[in-house]
Design an enzyme around this catalytic site. Structure first.
Site, PDB file in Angstrom:
ATOM      1  CG  ASP A  16      -2.217   1.361   1.037  1.00 20.11           C
ATOM      2  OD1 ASP A  16      -2.242   1.677   0.360  1.00 20.11           O
ATOM      3  OD2 ASP A  16      -2.550   0.744   2.737  1.00 20.11           O
TER       4      ASP A  16
ATOM      5  NE  ARG B 165       2.268   0.958   4.457  1.00 21.03           N
ATOM      6  CZ  ARG B 165       1.060   1.447   4.376  1.00 21.03           C
ATOM      7  NH1 ARG B 165       0.501   1.236   5.914  1.00 21.03           N
ATOM      8  NH2 ARG B 165      -0.861   1.784   4.182  1.00 21.03           N
TER       9      ARG B 165
ATOM     10  CG  HIS C  37     -10.536   3.070  -0.453  1.00 19.15           C
ATOM     11  ND1 HIS C  37      -9.824   4.532  -0.385  1.00 19.15           N
ATOM     12  CD2 HIS C  37      -9.627   2.460   0.566  1.00 19.15           C
ATOM     13  CE1 HIS C  37      -8.484   4.387  -0.334  1.00 19.15           C
ATOM     14  NE2 HIS C  37      -8.447   3.584   0.368  1.00 19.15           N
TER      15      HIS C  37
ATOM     16  CG  HIS D 192      -8.591   2.615   8.686  1.00 16.91           C
ATOM     17  ND1 HIS D 192      -8.351   3.737   7.948  1.00 16.91           N
ATOM     18  CD2 HIS D 192      -6.946   1.286   8.442  1.00 16.91           C
ATOM     19  CE1 HIS D 192      -7.635   3.401   7.222  1.00 16.91           C
ATOM     20  NE2 HIS D 192      -6.903   2.465   6.969  1.00 16.91           N
TER      21      HIS D 192
ATOM     22  CG  ASP E 228      -9.407  -1.113   2.457  1.00 18.36           C
ATOM     23  OD1 ASP E 228      -8.719  -1.401   3.445  1.00 18.36           O
ATOM     24  OD2 ASP E 228     -10.274   0.022   1.915  1.00 18.36           O
TER      25      ASP E 228
END
Length: 985
Positions: free
Chosen positions: A119, A127, A218, A230, A304
């Site tokens: 991602d 990341r 999304h 989330h 997701d």
């Protein structure tokens, strides 16, 4: 008949262009096709048939992997790969080399090649550590040139391939229509559907054209939410029509252009038939009916992350995976319990809730995508210099270009920016928050600044004290840092800080730069001059001052409406006015790898003690692309050289001071270079100097001897002659020559007398004109001429007419009047004349006897100062919107003047015959001009390549007889390295 032909041709032209724009009809895409469909089909069949049905199920799962966790985590992932035949991994936090090693390990133990995904919306730095970060999508949304976004996608694809990865879960194609959105916001391209689609398409194509699968997310649109999936399940109350017209628009455009994958969000959208317990990810209405059937999408569909509360709060691990599969998703992302999920799927098959054929079809899709990604071949990742290969010089250059294209001017009352007339400005800066260090340093490059900080916890007393400190300034640059992305907490903006800044703008010229979330710009309404920089980092903090001072244009426009005064699309044009900018070599067609050879050359010279330290600067096309400081002030290594270190530039004074003023006077017809010097200094008419022509003096063809050691006339038996000097300032002794050394007030008159009484060289036999011989003496006389014509001391004239308008507060005579000795590199330990180490006083004895201000020596400065002066020359005497010199005069002064030497008027030139040496590199074009200095300095400008080279050192420390810098060709070799770095060569 002709008309019909033209109409037919026009129709064909339109059809061809439509086919080019939309190569496939919606609903009939095959985005997973490979270049060789037959080979792809054979490989898919082979792998598919090698697996049992239960083994095939594993291909539908991707789990989270980390390269910063312990061995237990590695063993857990390894077990899942071997026992469950996983389809792939999505990597999260860690480091490049660690991840590469783990990827090699995981691929080696997997029976079926693994998809490796990340991602990485703003690149793999999202990341991984040790990697350069690309701009976030809101920043990209401000860029008008979508080609740059395509290049970003291309570069991220290259990084992914270097890391052995295949899928980037990007771009975000949500149309962010809700400013209070806590999860998308800065991750979206903006609020305007067409621009979102354009920029998402550029990003997608950059990835997919270079072998990395893009992923639009999304679905069906997370832009109009005020909750974060989330942590909960956001509810979207928009109508089906609204969603179709706004949120689905980018998906339609990308699907037409072969989008390969989509990620479905965890959203409750009643108009699309979802429920609170069956959000969009688990909804057949959304995944199958809308995405597959209505939009005709045939690529891979990812959920997701299934650990997010948007779905996990209602369903246990395993159960949520089954529901997602039943809804029509192909790949179950971030599954938390693969064995249980597979068990439940097998039970569902037995119960007839889903058929083996449906699952096999999805497995084949996954395998077709793996073939497209090159997983039919085993290519282990090389970890050799991996970090350097991932983040290259070209990467950094592209990131700079992206940020430079995004920064947006949203307010500029009275066209105050870019700043002009620097000599009339008294400037200060305020940094709101704890950041901004790079911003302040960059402001310093353009003029004298006093910097202040306003901490976030400021009290009334802090504001009052700061206001008192600012009373002597008229222009204040405010940098707002530490901006958060949380709209519920006002993005970290403190109301009292904004109230204070707005009050300042009523009294002062206040320029405000927002280093952070564009939505926070709503707090800047009413401020007169506002720049939105979107993010706070090294790039934006360096670029914003360049825009403020007119070294770069402002190119961006707001991608979203942040307030009534700042609607989407706001972006004022701000054109550069010709000040020096700062950039990466690759943006200007140069190769950083070649320029790194400069390091080796300078470090070898320092190791050999050719000089204790040095600074090298290179500018190309009006941008400084290389500036490095090396070594120390002296061999005790007590203080390191920095770009701010002042050096005695010695004879470069001739072209930075005397020659500049003569060009100034010639431009205004106050002198004529064809005149004899006696016309301006009648006292010379009684000497052998009166008939010397100015042009001959400047070309070193006037018959003057090279130099006169005036100081020797003031010495006797190695000591100062009585009456000439005092070790302290007192009546009649006010001219400081060095530390604890003051000359009698009449000494400059004596120096002048000795100069004009000197003999001329004899004329060459049979010639009426002197040949070339480099001489300092002409500059003694020209300084006298200048001060008579302008009726002002030369140093004051330069300050007022050159240095202050150019913002050059560190280019100066008599530096100790402004700076401490610690800011200045020392020169010689002079035990013959001044009996001390010279630091902050001019090295040249003759200039010292004149009080430190000479026509031939005396200036001190930084490399940046000299680069500005040379850039002004390359621009024909114009800089920062001010015409200091006439372009015709500049050209005349910088061209070779006779066949006797390489010299111009004042300026040095490359030797016509390269083997003869000279001060320039062998590769320097003959149009170049510059000068060198005895203390180990050099400056060169090349109009042909728009190139500037500055070298500063104090090679005369501690002993001027050390000449290895010259004999080893250090300065000229560096000049040649610079030319070899030009990519066009």
């Amino acid at each position: 008949m002709r008309q019909k032909v033209w109409i037919t041709l026009l129709c064909i032209f339109v059809q061809v262009n439509l086919i080019f724009a939309f190569p496939k009809v919606e609903g009939n895409q095959d985005p997973l096709r490979a270049l060789d469909p037959k080979a792809q089909r054979q490989w898919v069949d082979s792998v598919f048939n090698s697996m049992s049905f239960e083994g095939r199920l594993g291909q539908l799962f991707m789990v989270a992997a980390f390269s910063n966790k312990d061995q237990e985590h590695v063993e857990e992932i390894s077990k899942l790969i071997q026992e469950e035949n996983l389809g792939g991994l999505i990597f999260f936090q860690g480091g490049p080399v660690r991840q590469a090693k783990l990827t090699n390990h995981y691929q080696s133990i997997s029976d079926t090649p693994l998809f490796i995904a990340m991602d990485a919306e703003w690149g793999i730095s999202m990341r991984l550590d040790s990697v350069l970060q690309f701009p976030k999508q809101m920043t990209l949304g401000a860029i008008e040139n979508d080609e740059l976004i395509y290049k970003m996608g291309t570069e991220i694809a290259r990084q992914f391939k270097a890391m052995g990865m295949h899928i980037n879960f990007a771009p975000v194609v949500d149309v962010n229509s809700n400013p209070e959105n806590p999860v998308i916001g800065y991750r979206a391209f903006g609020e305007e559907k067409k621009k979102v689609a354009q920029k998402a398409l550029a990003y997608m194509k950059g990835l997919q054209d270079h072998g990395i699968m893009a992923n639009a997310k999304h679905f069906p649109g997370h832009g109009d939410t005020d909750a974060d999936s989330h942590f909960t399940t956001p509810v979207i109350q928009n109508s089906e029509k609204h969603i179709s017209e706004i949120d689905l628009y980018p998906y339609r455009q990308l699907i037409r252009q072969d989008l390969m994958s989509v990620m479905v969000a965890h959203l409750h959208i009643p108009s699309l038939g979802t429920t609170s317990k069956l959000p969009s990810t688990l909804s057949k209405n959304v995944v199958t009916d809308l995405l597959k059937d209505d939009l005709g999408f045939e690529g891979l569909i990812f959920t997701d992350a299934l650990n997010m509360k948007g779905v996990s709060q209602h369903h246990k691990p395993g159960e949520v995976d089954l529901l997602a599969l039943l809804a029509g998703n192909d790949i179950l992302l971030y599954s938390e319990d693969v064995p249980r999920s597979k068990k439940l799927i097998l039970e569902a098959v037995k119960e007839g809730r889903i058929s083996e054929e449906e699952i096999d079809e999805r497995v084949r899709k996954v395998l077709r995508a793996k073939y497209w990604a090159g997983l039919n071949q085993n290519n282990p990742i090389s970890t050799d210099k991996l970090v350097e290969r991932v983040s290259t010089f070209e990467t950094k250059a592209l990131i700079e270009q992206l940020y430079a294209a995004s920064i947006t001017m949203v307010a500029n009352k009275g066209d105050f920016l870019p700043l002009k007339n620097l000599d009339l400005l008294k400037m200060a800066s305020i940094t709101v928050g704890d950041g901004g260090g790079t911003f302040q340093k960059q402001l310093d490059r353009y003029g004298p600044f006093h910097h202040f900080t306003l901490p976030r916890n400021s009290s009334t007393g802090t504001y009052r004290a700061l206001q008192e400190n600012l009373k002597d300034y008229n222009t204040i640059v405010v940098g707002i840092t530490d901006v958060s992305n949380n709209p519920k907490k006002d993005f970290g903006i403190k109301e009292s800080d904004m109230y204070f800044i707005k009050n300042l703008s009523k009294k002062y010229n206040v320029i405000t730069v927002l280093f952070g979330n564009a939505y926070a710009a709503k707090f800047l309404e009413g401020m007169p001059h506002v720049l939105v920089a979107y993010e706070e980092n090294e790039f934006t903090e360096k670029i914003a001052p360049q825009i403020i001072f007119g070294a770069r244009p402002a190119l961006g426009s707001l991608p979203a409406s942040v307030s009534p005064d700042f609607p989407a699309g706001t972006g004022l044009e701000l054109e550069p006015i010709g000040r020096l900018g700062y950039s990466q070599p690759e943006t200007q067609g140069m190769d950083s790898r070649v320029l790194l050879q400069i390091d080796e050359k300078v470090e070898r010279a320092i190791a050999k003690k050719s000089t204790p330290g040095a600074i090298v600067l290179v500018a190309k096309n009006g941008k400084v692309v290389f500036e490095k400081a090396y070594g120390h002030h002296d061999y005790s290594q007590s203080r390191q050289v920095t770009p701010k270190t002042l050096y005695d530039i010695a004879s470069i004074t001739k072209v930075m001071a005397t020659t500049q003023i003569l060009m100034f006077l010639e431009s205004r017809e106050l002198i004529d270079m064809g005149d004899p010097i006696g016309k301006y200094l009648p006292e010379l008419n009684k000497t052998n100097k009166g008939k010397l022509l100015l042009k001959d003096i400047m070309a070193h063809e006037a018959g003057l001897v090279s130099w006169i050691p005036h100081y020797t006339q003031t010495l006797e038996s190695g000591h100062w002659k009585k009456g000439y000097y005092s070790d302290q300032e007192k009546r009649g002794y006010s001219i400081q020559v060095a530390k604890d050394m003051y000359a009698m007030n009449t000494l400059p008159d004596s120096v002048w007398k000795w100069t004009i009484e000197s003999e001329l060289r004899p004329l060459p036999y049979g010639k009426k004109k002197y040949d070339y011989k480099y001489s300092d003496l002409g500059m003694y006389m020209l300084r006298r001429l200048i001060e008579k014509v302008v009726n002002q001391p030369m140093n004051e004239f330069l300050e007022q007419n050159f240095f202050e308008p150019l913002g050059l507060y560190t280019l100066t005579y008599l530096p100790l009047e402004k700076y401490g000795p610690e800011d200045i590199a020392p020169t010689e330990n002079d035990q013959i004349f001044r009996k001390s180490t010279i630091q902050g006083y001019v090295h040249d004895p003759g200039a010292a006897m004149l009080g430190g201000v000479g026509g031939h020596a005396g200036l001190f400065g930084t490399a940046n100062d000299l680069a500005v002066m040379m850039q002004m020359m390359l621009q024909g005497g114009n800089y920062g919107g001010v015409n200091l010199l006439d372009a015709k005069t500049v050209k005349e002064f910088t061209q070779r003047q006779s066949d006797q030497s390489r010299r111009a008027w004042g300026w040095d030139k490359p030797e016509p015959e390269p083997d003869k040496g000279g001060g320039a590199g062998k590769l320097s074009p003959k149009s170049s001009f510059g000068h060198t200095g005895f203390t180990g300095t050099a400056v060169w400008a090349d109009p042909k390549n728009e190139l500037i080279y500055v070298f500063l050192s104090n090679r005369v420390h501690p002993d001027a007889s050390n000449n290895s810098l010259l004999t080893d060709d250090v300065r000229t070799d560096i000049h040649d390295i610079i030319y070899r770095s030009l990519k066009e060569q």
